[in-house]
Design a protein around this motif. Structure first.
Motif, mmCIF file in Angstrom:
data_model
loop_
_atom_site.group_PDB
_atom_site.id
_atom_site.type_symbol
_atom_site.label_atom_id
_atom_site.label_comp_id
_atom_site.label_asym_id
_atom_site.label_seq_id
_atom_site.Cartn_x
_atom_site.Cartn_y
_atom_site.Cartn_z
ATOM 1 N N VAL A 59 0.844 -1.204 0.000
ATOM 2 C CA VAL A 59 0.000 0.000 0.000
ATOM 3 C C VAL A 59 0.881 1.256 0.000
ATOM 4 C CG1 VAL A 59 -1.651 1.348 1.353
ATOM 5 C CG2 VAL A 59 -1.987 -1.122 1.082
ATOM 6 N N ILE A 71 2.319 1.775 -3.488
ATOM 7 C CA ILE A 71 1.346 2.309 -4.445
ATOM 8 C C ILE A 71 1.222 3.824 -4.319
ATOM 9 C CG2 ILE A 71 -1.116 2.348 -5.041
ATOM 10 C CD1 ILE A 71 -1.181 -0.659 -4.321
ATOM 11 N N GLN A 93 -2.178 -9.739 -13.626
ATOM 12 C CA GLN A 93 -1.558 -8.491 -13.173
ATOM 13 C C GLN A 93 -0.887 -7.759 -14.331
ATOM 14 O OE1 GLN A 93 1.427 -8.952 -10.115
ATOM 15 N NE2 GLN A 93 1.638 -6.744 -9.788
ATOM 16 N N GLY A 136 -0.694 0.471 -10.115
ATOM 17 C CA GLY A 136 -2.097 0.151 -9.846
ATOM 18 C C GLY A 136 -2.356 -1.346 -9.831
ATOM 19 N N TYR A 140 -0.720 -3.518 -8.481
ATOM 20 C CA TYR A 140 -0.348 -4.109 -7.189
ATOM 21 C C TYR A 140 -1.532 -4.183 -6.214
ATOM 22 C CZ TYR A 140 4.616 -4.657 -8.117
ATOM 23 O OH TYR A 140 5.828 -5.095 -8.609
ATOM 24 N N TRP A 141 -2.674 -3.564 -6.542
ATOM 25 C CA TRP A 141 -3.865 -3.763 -5.722
ATOM 26 C C TRP A 141 -4.309 -5.225 -5.760
ATOM 27 C CZ3 TRP A 141 -4.962 -0.777 -1.978
ATOM 28 C CH2 TRP A 141 -4.776 0.600 -2.047
ATOM 29 N N VAL A 175 -2.429 -6.851 -3.085
ATOM 30 C CA VAL A 175 -3.014 -6.543 -1.778
ATOM 31 C C VAL A 175 -4.184 -7.477 -1.474
ATOM 32 C CG1 VAL A 175 -4.230 -4.798 -0.415
ATOM 33 C CG2 VAL A 175 -2.262 -4.140 -1.806
ATOM 34 N N ALA A 176 -5.046 -7.696 -2.477
ATOM 35 C CA ALA A 176 -6.208 -8.570 -2.276
ATOM 36 C C ALA A 176 -5.777 -9.995 -1.944
ATOM 37 C CB ALA A 176 -7.082 -8.558 -3.538
#
Length: 418
Positions: free
Chosen positions: A296, A299, A376, A388, A390-391, A394-395
């Motif tokens: 996070v 990002i 990705q 972006g 990389y979200w 995170v999930a």
């Protein structure tokens, strides 16, 4: 298996450590080779990686069955020959300049590493007696895996220098070295006596599937996401920096990826030292939460550039203008380092005779290392850009945290495992 017996079987343990290192070598050749093909085919950057991990989808269960029918040693020997063939095909692809030959080679290499993974993980866990000690051996093997992962992209980046469509001859020496190592390993292991840690499994009766254990089922899903995380984090960073306009971008990108794998080495080495006292669950909870924080932060620091100077002896970066985000991205190597061993250890705890079959199922879901980075890569190119994308990481990390907190608990202790 007792700890005492584990102490008498160092030949088997060291052999498994070596195999762990070769798994990483083959896997990490996909990204730099894919970047070269990506200069001619936009979609090809992660295509080799996808083929490598797609092999797990159809080879995982057969590999588990091979353990039961042929045992650990014979399965490993077959895998080593397959690996040499796969690397040979990739070498030929550069000579004939045919991307589909390369993809075939990547697929064959995927079959190899799937079989090797099916052998090494349950064997180290069983040689350690399961529990914290089993995880400790897996993490120790993982340390060598990370060392190999550190050196492979770094050496490829140094050989290539600046990425061009004609970079294939530059990486040929690395591929030839891999072929020689595989053949040498085959010769050595052929003469080593390796006792089967669970004896003869060919006559064992299985009343249920390992999927009947909830913690195993959720762990298999966790492995799917974990491998996507492990490969996607450095792979996307490598692709991002490789396509920057400054001279030697590919070499810098390879070094940054190497730092990630080097930190995985440090993390696994540390975990090896503490796993006898700190549980797999505690480690998994901690690293999942910290990794989420790192990504996070990465990002939201994407517009900040820094001048990076680093000299670790075998990794050198001088006056490179790179995004600050890269620092937080490669720091995730400390976190992902312990996830594989922790998940495998937690998901196979209490499985007994179902361990070999569970290992095959685990290897099937390693296909996530091809599927998720491919998704990705699409998000990065077509939708939200490199950072972006990389979200998605995170999930997947959020699921890791859920599994560590709740999903890893064995609620099926009534199932017969003798």
């Amino acid at each position: 298996m007792s700890t005492e017996k584990t102490g008498r079987n160092w030949i088997a343990i060291i052999t498994m450590f070596f195999i762990f290192a070769m798994i990483s070598f083959v896997t990490n050749m996909a990204a730099p080779f894919g970047n070269i093909w990506g200069m001619s085919y936009e979609w090809a950057g992660m295509a080799g990686n996808l083929m490598n991990f797609t092999a797990y989808l159809f080879m995982g269960i057969p590999a588990g069955n091979m353990l039961i029918k042929y045992g650990y040693k014979k399965t490993a020997l077959i895998a080593l020959i397959v690996g040499a063939i796969g690397l040979g095909i990739q070498l030929v692809s550069g000579v004939v300049s045919n991307i589909y030959v390369y993809l075939l080679g990547a697929l064959v290499c995927g079959v190899c590493v799937c079989m090797l993974n099916t052998v090494v993980n349950p064997m180290l866990n069983l040689l350690g007696g399961g529990g914290n000690q089993g995880n400790q051996l897996i993490q120790a093997g993982g340390t060598l895996n990370s060392l190999s992962g550190t050196l492979t992209p770094m050496l490829a980046g140094m050989l290539v220098g600046t990425l061009t469509k004609e970079s294939f001859p530059d990486v040929a020496p690395l591929i030839i070295t891999g072929i020689v190592i595989f053949l040498a390993a085959f010769a050595v292991i052929s003469f080593i006596k390796i006792e089967e840690p669970q004896g003869d499994l060919s006559q064992v009766v299985y009343e249920k599937s390992p999927l009947a254990f909830r913690h195993c089922l959720l762990g298999i899903i966790a492995i799917f996401f974990y491998v996507g995380i492990e490969i996607g984090i450095p792979g996307m960073m490598n692709a991002w920096i490789s396509h920057e306009s400054f001279e030697g971008a590919a070499a810098v990108a390879g070094s940054l990826a190497a730092i990630y794998w080097f930190l995985m080495l440090i993390g696994r080495f540390t975990s090896t030292a503490i796993s006898g006292k700190v549980s797999s669950r505690t480690q998994l909870i901690t690293v999942s939460a910290v990794a989420i924080a790192f990504i996070v932060i990465a990002i939201f620091t994407g517009n900040v550039n820094i001048t990076l100077n680093l000299n670790l002896g075998f990794i050198t970066i001088q006056d490179a203008q790179v995004p600050l985000s890269c620092v937080f991205i490669f720091l995730c190597g400390l976190c992902t380092s312990v996830m594989w061993g922790g998940i495998f250890n937690l998901a196979t705890e209490g499985l007994g005779k179902y361990t070999a079959k569970a290992s095959g199922l685990f290897m099937t879901m390693v296909v996530g290392g091809g599927v998720m980075p491919f998704i990705q890569d699409y998000l990065a190119r077509e939708v939200v850009g490199y950072l972006g994308s990389y979200w998605l990481i995170v999930a997947m990390l959020a699921y890791m945290l859920y599994y560590a907190l709740i999903g890893c608990k064995n609620v099926n202790k009534d199932i017969k495992i003798d």
